[in-house]
Design an enzyme around this catalytic site. Structure first.
Site, PDB file in Angstrom:
ATOM      1  N   CYS A 119       0.925  -1.376   0.021  1.00  0.00           N
ATOM      2  CA  CYS A 119       0.056   0.034   0.010  1.00  0.00           C
ATOM      3  C   CYS A 119       0.861   1.520  -0.121  1.00  0.00           C
ATOM      4  O   CYS A 119       1.767   1.079   0.442  1.00  0.00           O
ATOM      5  CB  CYS A 119      -1.063  -0.005   1.237  1.00  0.00           C
ATOM      6  SG  CYS A 119      -1.981  -1.342   1.433  1.00  0.00           S
ATOM      7  N   SER A 472      -5.037  11.563  -3.391  1.00  0.00           N
ATOM      8  CA  SER A 472      -5.403  10.163  -3.232  1.00  0.00           C
ATOM      9  C   SER A 472      -5.779   9.637  -4.379  1.00  0.00           C
ATOM     10  O   SER A 472      -6.272  10.173  -5.195  1.00  0.00           O
ATOM     11  CB  SER A 472      -6.452   9.687  -2.205  1.00  0.00           C
ATOM     12  OG  SER A 472      -6.952   8.328  -2.312  1.00  0.00           O
TER      13      SER A 472
END
Length: 558
Positions: A119, A472
């Site tokens: 991640c 993001s």
């Protein structure tokens, strides 16, 4: 062997004595030593199971005649760190991760490296560290999460939750609806299910040739992913002493170009630009941000994935043929700019790798003649507001590609969130969030909370948001980030005032404040940099060394 520096000759008797304490015997000192860089951490959904994945990899390495040594890096979950001061630490964590890889590998002179990221900043951080070490290296990530399903039977993801908060604030949904989305969006372990930053970077590892086929798309916690782990472990043993597979021989100017081509074709996260600039820097490759528009202009956008298209997720891309199918389709275009002669860690060229690849579902991965767009899903804009460039994920634009509006200025993300909730940003406005760049934050926070609030309130296609911070991969809308020079460097974004007219033209790659030169000069003369209190010694150090986003936010030691 590189590891002979810690295990051969009478002078290394003390070193061997310590290694024997770890369980090694005489025979083991004749075998390659392989670093297993894990990123196991309980608080990240894509990482809480990586301790089990490391066991699978180490077991396979031992079976294939090598000695594994596992070590760990830190990790930050951007979704959990979102919307509070914790996000200041996300991008800086990339440097700690890179430094930890370099430190452990070089301190112990290990022969080869297998990295288990998944991640956010962990994949790029590991890539940067591995490039400094420059030994044969393979990346095998934890894999993507499967999509959630809400009570209406619709696929959802983490971005759905952020947008639901905005919808709740606007009284478009009730508390029960919000709770349903919260509880069902992230149904299992893995990196968040859309083409967010984690899956974008794991996909680009595959495109660069540093990961085996399927790395970006095979679901986490599946039997298929476990077999990929074993395959990667076997392969690192085969190439551990082969100089052809040193990471700097795999990650080159050509393979970075291929990664960016795939990025454009799949509409990856805008964070990939920041990370690829940093990776190129560590690889000793000259990559100018201006080159990215040339790449975008020559690549069709053939795969739309959540959040750009909320019905398609990484699991769907995998079933439709995966990253190889995307590359194979792009390669069919006359005059394509893929570098098909690049070598990957499987020992094949890219041309050989995609030989048998094909699209299995044209609704998920489109043919070139039916592309979403004839240009890629990311673009770099320039103008008086961004003389050194800024980034937009064109794949996520929901409204017009030309926009003119009045500035509504905020000096932090927290200030912006409060202002948006109070209704200060209205249809036709340009929401300006500044002092959030690498230096200004410091740490370059992601603006997912503001963009999701705007989208959830029904303003996603009716306003623009510009920032020297970043977004993001879950962000969509006319969201422009990485503005350079940033406000903390005295960039024009720092001089904007409420009501200033800002003009954005995505197709002409431009972003400008309609201010006369004498007005800009007057504001510069009267400008005083806000005094931002930073209590963290680490963030102070980071702020002093970090470059702006146009250079990848790397630590500038020159």
């Amino acid at each position: 062997m590189r590891s002979d520096a810690i295990k051969k000759g009478h002078l290394k008797a003390p070193n061997r004595s310590l290694l024997r304490a770890c369980g090694l015997n005489d025979d083991d000192f004749n075998k390659p030593f392989i670093g297993v860089a894990n990123s196991y951490i309980d608080i990240i959904p894509g990482h809480f199971f990586l301790n089990e994945y490391a066991k699978i990899i180490k077991d396979e390495i031992r079976k294939n005649g090598c000695i594994p040594f596992e070590f760990n890096t830190i990790g930050v979950d951007d979704g959990i760190a979102m919307g509070h001061d914790g996000m200041l630490y996300s991008l800086p964590s990339r440097e700690i991760i890179a430094n930890s890889i370099e430190t452990v590998m070089n301190a112990h002179q290990l022969d080869a490296l297998i990295c288990i990221p998944n991640c956010d900043k962990i994949t790029p951080g590991m890539l940067m560290g591995a490039l400094r070490v420059n030994v044969p290296t393979i990346f095998v990530s934890g894999g993507p999460m499967r999509a959630g399903v809400n009570k209406h039977g619709e696929k959802i993801s983490l971005s759905s939750v952020f947008e639901a908060v905005g919808a709740y604030e606007a009284k478009k949904i009730n508390e029960d609806d919000l709770k349903d989305i919260e509880c069902k969006a992230c149904p299992s372990g893995g990196s968040c299910s859309g083409m967010f930053t984690a899956n974008s970077m794991n996909t680009l590892c595959e495109a660069m040739g540093i990961a085996l086929e399927g790395n970006g798309t095979i679901l986490a916690l599946s039997k298929e992913r476990e077999e990929l782990l074993r395959k990667a472990a076997r392969r690192i043993c085969e190439i551990a002493l082969d100089e052809r597979f040193k990471i700097r021989n795999i990650i080159t100017k050509k393979s970075i170009n291929n990664a960016l081509v795939v990025d454009m074709a799949m509409g990856g996260s805008s964070n990939t630009i920041l990370h690829m600039l940093a990776i190129a820097y560590e690889a000793g490759v000259n990559l100018d941000i201006k080159e990215l528009n040339h790449i975008s202009a020559n690549v069709a956008h053939i795969a739309k994935i959540a959040p750009s298209l909320n019905t398609v997720y990484m699991e769907d891309i995998h079933k439709a043929g995966g990253v190889s199918a995307v590359i194979a389709e792009i390669a069919k275009k006359p005059g394509h700019i893929l570098e098909l002669d690049t070598l990957d860690i499987s020992g094949k060229t890219l041309k050989e790798r995609i030989e048998n690849a094909s699209i299995k579902d044209e609704n998920i991965i489109r043919k070139i003649n039916n592309a979403y767009s004839n240009i890629g899903g990311l673009a770099i804009l320039f103008g008086n507001l961004a003389e050194q460039g800024c980034v937009i994920k064109t794949a996520g634009i929901m409204g017009e590609r030309k926009f003119k509006g009045k500035a509504v200025c905020f000096n932090s993300q927290e200030e912006a969130i409060k202002g948006i909730i109070k209704g200060k940003v209205k249809e036709g406005d340009v929401c300006v969030i500044r002092y959030e760049g690498p230096k200004g934050g410091p740490g370059m926070q992601e603006m997912l909370s503001p963009t999701s609030l705007l989208t959830g309130m029904g303003l996603g296609a009716k306003v623009a948001l510009i920032t020297d911070g970043r977004f993001s991969g879950a962000t969509r809308g006319l969201s422009i980030g990485h503005i350079s020079p940033e406000a903390a460097e005295g960039g024009l974004i720092a001089l904007l005032e409420d009501g200033d007219e800002i003009e954005i033209d995505v197709d002409n790659y431009s972003i400008n404040a309609n201010l006369a030169q004498d007005e800009i000069a007057k504001r510069k003369a009267n400008f005083k940099m806000p005094n931002k209190q930073i209590n963290s010694r680490w963030l102070k150090m980071y702020q002093k060394l970090v470059s702006n986003a146009s250079k990848g936010g790397v630590l500038d030691l020159e």
